[in-house]
Write an enzyme that holds these catalytic residues in place. Sequence first.
Site, PDB file in Angstrom:
ATOM      1  N   ASP A   1       0.820  -1.200   0.000  1.00  8.87           N
ATOM      2  CA  ASP A   1       0.000   0.000   0.000  1.00  8.87           C
ATOM      3  C   ASP A   1       0.861   1.260   0.000  1.00  8.87           C
ATOM      4  OD1 ASP A   1       0.688  -0.788   2.686  1.00  8.87           O
ATOM      5  OD2 ASP A   1      -0.510   0.926   3.345  1.00  8.87           O
TER       6      ASP A   1
ATOM      7  N   MET B   1       3.889   1.350  -1.573  1.00  5.59           N
ATOM      8  CA  MET B   1       4.562   1.413  -2.861  1.00  5.59           C
ATOM      9  C   MET B   1       3.664   2.021  -3.935  1.00  5.59           C
ATOM     10  SD  MET B   1       6.863  -2.052  -3.184  1.00  5.59           S
ATOM     11  CE  MET B   1       5.633  -3.204  -2.631  1.00  5.59           C
ATOM     12  N   CYS B   2       2.355   1.875  -3.785  1.00  5.96           N
ATOM     13  CA  CYS B   2       1.409   2.435  -4.746  1.00  5.96           C
ATOM     14  C   CYS B   2       0.772   3.689  -4.149  1.00  5.96           C
ATOM     15  CB  CYS B   2       0.316   1.418  -5.078  1.00  5.96           C
ATOM     16  SG  CYS B   2       0.930  -0.109  -5.827  1.00  5.96           S
ATOM     17  N   THR B   3       0.497   4.643  -4.999  1.00 11.87           N
ATOM     18  CA  THR B   3      -0.173   5.862  -4.553  1.00 11.87           C
ATOM     19  C   THR B   3      -1.653   5.537  -4.376  1.00 11.87           C
ATOM     20  OG1 THR B   3       1.392   7.184  -5.807  1.00 11.87           O
ATOM     21  CG2 THR B   3      -0.626   8.278  -5.077  1.00 11.87           C
ATOM     22  N   VAL B   4      -2.083   5.455  -3.138  1.00 12.89           N
ATOM     23  CA  VAL B   4      -3.462   5.078  -2.840  1.00 12.89           C
ATOM     24  C   VAL B   4      -4.279   6.355  -2.670  1.00 12.89           C
ATOM     25  CG1 VAL B   4      -4.998   3.819  -1.294  1.00 12.89           C
ATOM     26  CG2 VAL B   4      -2.676   2.975  -1.741  1.00 12.89           C
TER      27      VAL B   4
END
Length: 691
Positions: free
Chosen positions: A544, A546-549
């Site tokens: 969560d 590592m990804c732009t949430v």
Amino acid sequence: MATSIQAATPLQFLPLSTSISPSFWHRLTDLKLHHLKLSDDPVPICGWYGRGKQVKDRVTGESVAISAGLELDNASFDAGTDVGASDASAPSERTRLRGVLRNFNTIEEFKNCDKAKLLNELGEQIWQQATSASSSSVTLESLNPFLLITFADLKKYRYYYWCGFPALAQKPGWEIVEEWREVPLPEPSSTPLHLSRGDESEAGALAGVFSFWANTPADERRIVLSDPSAHPSAPGWPLRNVLLFLSTSPTFPQPVTSLAITLVRDGQAISARIRRQEGAETTGEGKRPATVGWEKNEKGKLGPRMADLGPLMDPTRLADQAVDLNLQLMRWRIMPSLDLDKVKNTRCLLLGAGTLGCYVARTLMAWGVRNITLVDSSTVSFSNPVRQPLFEFEDSLNGGKPKAQTAAAALKRIYPGVDATGISLSIPMPGHPIPPTAQDAIRQDLETLERLVDEHDVVYLLMDSRESRWLPTLIGAAKGKLVMNVALGFDTFLVMRHGLPTEESAASTPAEIVPGPPYRGQLGCYYCNDVVAPMDSLSDRTLDQMCTVTRPGIASIASSTAVELMVSILQHPQGALAPSDIPASKDAPAAPSSSSPSSASPLGVVPHQIRGFLANFENLKITGHAYERCTGCSQPILDAYRADAFDLVRQSCEDAKYLERLTGLDKLEEETEALLAEGLDWDEEDEEAEL
């Protein structure tokens, strides 16, 4: 010898037709968008006609008559100059007429305009010349004005038009009393129409007709006309109003009712003798005759024509004009002061070609920006296409295509006129050590980034991590570029412009910001609120992290806001140096006064920062000043960069605390810890005293 005919034949005139070049419509388009806007005021134009000619059909061997039409092209709008005038070597072979263009805003206005009134206005102009007590300014050109009414459908590139060549229907008219015959070509003349007398050794101007013909017998008077008609017995339309003038003008003791005419055509001249018909209606000479002269369409009926340039135009040119159309309409319908060229010519560098980069690029193109460079080091993944509108599923196959190049190619597919370039580039980041074997590559990447910033006017920071924005922030500050920063949270966003030093800000101290006049000090950058240096935030992250949430819609909202802020800044007289507006206090007006510098942009205020909160659909404008210990734009950082840029980058990557030591943030941290320690001791002593 002229051959008399037993019964006189009425003299008929061959109407003029129009021949309109596509360049005329291109020039009208430009005139409509940039000058006329919503105005339907008359515009002076001019056109030219040549001489009629006979062409032999190679198949049948018969001669085919080809009459000349009135030619209109892009030079027709230079009515006040001699552009397109007759060639000096053969001045009478191309005759100029002046006219009036009336361009209407809707097809309904075009259809419903009072066409009879418009033509009658020019008919009245002709009548006033013909009946004036002075003939000193009368020419073939002045007696033959024309009218062109148009409607330009600029979305489909269709142009509806109707041309009128006003002529006064003189009654009684003229008749041929000696049959047409071919005569030798006369000597070349400097004018398309001249008078002769007697042995034709002298030539006179129409304006001086009554002194020139004062003592000339009627059977020795002759008009020599450069004729657009190729009809064997009908002269061209321009002769009609000339004969009206000769037979009506009060400056001649006896109106001209009989004369010879010579029509000069291409390689041929024909001559006949004509006279004014006799009839009871001559008693009403003081009344202006009816005006006629609307051109017939291709069906031979009185009605408008339509020129459809869409199929003839280069699709790229069509797209280029269509892209500008909405912006031009915005300017001349709503914001006349909007400088679209300033926006169009702005070169934008987008660092990051992900979700933010895609949306920013699309909005820039919608504003007419033509030069966009995208920089990214990653490839398209399967999760990207649904969130990043410049990518498709196929772009993520086989490991994924490079994002920057793929996004640039997509921009060109959307609009071929954009100069879009994609560059794969890794940006050095503080806290991320550089392996010894990669130092040459990092040095080259630094040089490439510096060159790109130099070559562009605005730099967008659209990357995923905080530390990746540090080096572009520094370079932008050192080179005085407008830097736009966009950052996302789950349901929040930040859009800000980085401040630049000015003479005014140099004299100001970072004083407390209060509601009132705009803050006059230097505005801060992305790092000016930090008390720690940017460092590695990418290692050891969970999925969560590592990804732009974020909420899916927030990226497009933030990206569009950033571009709109950039355009507002560009429209401000001070550009990137424009002061920020100050959020109003509870007791202050909600909007800045019209006299405040922040409202100098026609698009409204130009804030420093905009923080959006999607949870409650609110935006907050904030002004932040520059910080003297900032790791991104402070003077110690700029001095170190100018002294040895690569050494600064290398040390900041190798040593996470280097930037803090360089700016003095380490001392601030020590001072803060010391104060906290003193406060903690004081609290303990106080507790012991209470015991």
